[in-house]
Design an enzyme around this catalytic site. Structure first.
Site, PDB file in Angstrom:
ATOM      1  N   GLU A 290       0.998  -0.934  -0.372  1.00 32.01           N
ATOM      2  CA  GLU A 290       0.041  -0.486  -0.015  1.00 32.01           C
ATOM      3  C   GLU A 290       1.101   1.691   0.067  1.00 32.01           C
ATOM      4  O   GLU A 290       0.552   1.833   0.687  1.00 32.01           O
ATOM      5  CB  GLU A 290      -0.639  -0.018   1.298  1.00 32.01           C
ATOM      6  CG  GLU A 290      -1.915  -1.160   1.409  1.00 32.01           C
ATOM      7  CD  GLU A 290      -2.260  -1.388   2.719  1.00 32.01           C
ATOM      8  OE1 GLU A 290      -3.254  -2.276   2.622  1.00 32.01           O
ATOM      9  OE2 GLU A 290      -2.000  -0.698   3.715  1.00 32.01           O
ATOM     10  N   GLY A 292       1.445   5.204  -0.695  1.00 38.20           N
ATOM     11  CA  GLY A 292       0.991   6.186  -0.547  1.00 38.20           C
ATOM     12  C   GLY A 292       1.604   7.533  -1.069  1.00 38.20           C
ATOM     13  O   GLY A 292       2.317   7.812  -1.963  1.00 38.20           O
ATOM     14  N   ARG A 293       3.139   8.015   0.318  1.00 40.93           N
ATOM     15  CA  ARG A 293       4.014   8.933   0.215  1.00 40.93           C
ATOM     16  C   ARG A 293       4.713   8.558  -1.041  1.00 40.93           C
ATOM     17  O   ARG A 293       4.925   8.963  -1.862  1.00 40.93           O
ATOM     18  CB  ARG A 293       4.312   8.782   1.551  1.00 40.93           C
ATOM     19  CG  ARG A 293       5.375   9.767   1.330  1.00 40.93           C
ATOM     20  CD  ARG A 293       6.124   9.908   2.979  1.00 40.93           C
ATOM     21  NE  ARG A 293       5.633   9.503   3.743  1.00 40.93           N
ATOM     22  CZ  ARG A 293       5.400   9.668   5.086  1.00 40.93           C
ATOM     23  NH1 ARG A 293       4.971  11.401   4.841  1.00 40.93           N
ATOM     24  NH2 ARG A 293       4.943   9.676   6.282  1.00 40.93           N
ATOM     25  N   TYR A 334       4.670  17.479  13.773  1.00 40.61           N
ATOM     26  CA  TYR A 334       5.648  16.618  13.851  1.00 40.61           C
ATOM     27  C   TYR A 334       6.962  16.755  13.636  1.00 40.61           C
ATOM     28  O   TYR A 334       7.979  16.202  13.654  1.00 40.61           O
ATOM     29  CB  TYR A 334       5.647  15.344  14.405  1.00 40.61           C
ATOM     30  CG  TYR A 334       4.785  14.660  12.193  1.00 40.61           C
ATOM     31  CD1 TYR A 334       4.999  14.749  11.353  1.00 40.61           C
ATOM     32  CD2 TYR A 334       2.904  14.351  12.402  1.00 40.61           C
ATOM     33  CE1 TYR A 334       4.469  14.502  10.432  1.00 40.61           C
ATOM     34  CE2 TYR A 334       2.820  13.930  11.972  1.00 40.61           C
ATOM     35  CZ  TYR A 334       3.307  14.207   9.798  1.00 40.61           C
ATOM     36  OH  TYR A 334       2.793  13.600   8.758  1.00 40.61           O
ATOM     37  N   CYS A 361      -2.178  32.539  11.938  1.00 40.29           N
ATOM     38  CA  CYS A 361      -2.390  33.115  13.461  1.00 40.29           C
ATOM     39  C   CYS A 361      -1.441  32.586  14.883  1.00 40.29           C
ATOM     40  O   CYS A 361      -1.982  32.034  15.441  1.00 40.29           O
ATOM     41  CB  CYS A 361      -3.406  33.914  13.663  1.00 40.29           C
ATOM     42  SG  CYS A 361      -3.126  35.510  15.266  1.00 40.29           S
ATOM     43  N   GLU A 362       0.002  31.911  14.876  1.00 39.36           N
ATOM     44  CA  GLU A 362       0.479  30.825  15.037  1.00 39.36           C
ATOM     45  C   GLU A 362       1.379  31.412  15.169  1.00 39.36           C
ATOM     46  O   GLU A 362       2.231  31.153  14.706  1.00 39.36           O
ATOM     47  CB  GLU A 362      -0.022  29.289  14.475  1.00 39.36           C
ATOM     48  CG  GLU A 362      -1.228  29.222  15.023  1.00 39.36           C
ATOM     49  CD  GLU A 362      -2.134  28.893  16.506  1.00 39.36           C
ATOM     50  OE1 GLU A 362      -1.041  28.928  17.577  1.00 39.36           O
ATOM     51  OE2 GLU A 362      -2.995  28.681  16.689  1.00 39.36           O
TER      52      GLU A 362
END
Length: 438
Positions: A290, A292-293, A334, A361-362
């Site tokens: 499988e 994906g990335r 992460y 706004c972080e």
């Protein structure tokens, strides 16, 4: 056309993506913008499929579509004869809308609802990857109620820890996913399903993590799953016909990353399985994987327009772009690392060190902490590489920012795959206040 740092550059000194000027793409479709080079996706897909063919092994290569799902992307995977891994009713519905062959759809998830399972059963999808005892009971009841035969795999945790970030390891014993091989849960699950006349157990599934650069984890997991399948064969004369070893194959986000070619992962898995079954009377199972990335990750590039700059003396220079954690939360979530260039200054010398800041706004909305680029000016186009996986699919409307457009390019051709959200899109689900003020 010349090549700079393995990137194609035209005579204007602009980055090319799929043979198209990235600056022109930004002008045409606006920014932020996700651009996918389909040629890279097709190359990766064929790399996996052709390796299995060369090894004369029955296999399914399923696109793990949580990496990025859309009608057009599903249709690309359909063109390449891949199977499809979905994890929600939304992804399954999108696949159905895309005309995906239902017999090649596999449904994953650790908390599938009754409604999601019913949707899968009603459309006769190829396989449901069962994750827990609650799901077994739901499936039994639904299959009986609708008089349906359901193909399943049991997802197990083999006790293998991949060398990756804690948030993206899934094969270790302490995981929210699957039946534990070590404590007897997998055997209990087998007992629950193998005699049920409507539940057809195909085999076992595991997924040991993501962004993995070595093969030893896959080999150990394959050995554990094959031994369990052989034990069930010996004890119950039950033949598991499918071994699904998941995905998690790494890609090269930065120069420090050292992924393997798709063929290497496949060959190592096949060698282990063939050696184990050769020692017994157990038939060679069909192998499913499988990716994906590793199919879409480095095929995607994010284009941003550079805006403000702020220098904190003796600390850093901030360079702000018109996107950020709203379209790529991975750096904030992460600490994911990326590389980037100024797409309209590919031939300029890189002398300035910047921190690329988003517009949310972080304080933690930083896409890249330290990167050396040419002197940047407002209006320049920043191209951030390898954003094809878990960028758009994890995008949000935080700060009521509209989600970007998505464009597919291939050998000089281009197509809008997802239109940019409008301000009206942002409020189209909102309802006016009807409660009276007291």
């Amino acid at each position: 056309m010349v090549m700079v740092a393995k990137q194609a550059v035209n005579e204007k000194g602009h980055l090319l993506i799929g043979g198209i000027d990235s600056v022109e793409l930004a002008k045409t479709y606006g920014t932020p913008l996700f651009v996918y080079d389909l040629s890279l996706i097709r190359e990766r897909a064929r790399g996996f499929i052709n390796t299995f063919k060369e090894l004369n092994v029955q296999a399914q290569v399923a696109y793990a579509s949580k990496a990025f799902s859309s009608v057009a992307m599903y249709q690309v995977m359909k063109q390449e004869n891949l199977s499809l891994d979905v994890v929600s009713a939304g992804e399954l519905y999108t696949a159905i809308k895309a005309g995906y062959p239902v017999d090649r759809i596999h449904f994953h998830g650790n908390n599938k609802s009754k409604e999601e399972l019913l949707l899968a059963i009603e459309h006769n999808i190829g396989c449901i990857v069962v994750d827990n005892f609650y799901e077994i009971e739901l499936l039994k009841n639904l299959a009986a109620e609708h008089d349906k035969q359901v193909n399943i795999l049991l997802r197990v945790t083999p006790g293998v820890e991949a060398h990756t970030h804690d948030y993206i390891t899934t094969g270790q014993q302490d995981s929210k996913f699957g039946f534990d091989l070590l404590n007897g849960q997998a055997d209990r699950a087998f007992q629950d399903v193998y005699k049920d006349k409507r539940i057809h157990l195909l085999g076992l599934h595991c997924h040991i993590g993501s962004q993995i650069f070595e093969t030893i984890g896959f080999k150990v997991a394959a050995e554990k799953l094959i031994k369990k399948m052989i034990a069930w064969h010996n004890d119950f004369n039950f033949q598991c016909t499918v071994l699904n070893l998941g995905g998690g194959f790494g890609i090269k986000y930065t120069e420090e990353d050292t992924p393997l070619e798709p063929s290497v992962y496949v060959k190592e898995m096949v060698i282990v399985v063939k050696d184990l079954v050769a020692e017994t009377n157990f038939a060679m199972p069909e192998i499913w994987i499988e990716p994906g990335r590793s199919l879409v990750g480095d095929a995607g590039t994010s284009l941003y327009t550079i805006g403000s700059e702020k220098e904190v003396p003796d600390v850093r220079k901030y360079l702000a772009v018109d996107g950020g954690m709203s379209d790529n939360i991975r750096p904030a979530l992460y600490g994911a690392l990326y590389d980037a260039v100024i797409a309209n200054k590919m031939n300029k010398e890189s002398k300035e060190e910047y921190t690329i800041a988003g517009k949310c706004c972080e304080s933690g909305d930083k896409l890249i902490e330290h990167i050396t680029l040419p002197k940047a000016d407002p209006g320049d186009i920043l191209a951030m590489f390898c954003t094809g996986a878990y960028g758009y699919s994890m995008a949000s409307n935080y700060n009521r920012l509209a989600r970007p457009a998505v464009v597919f390019v291939e050998k000089g051709n281009q197509q809008l795959a997802i239109r940019r959200e409008t301000l009206e899109d942002l409020v189209h689900l909102d309802l006016p206040l009807t409660l009276e003020k007291e």
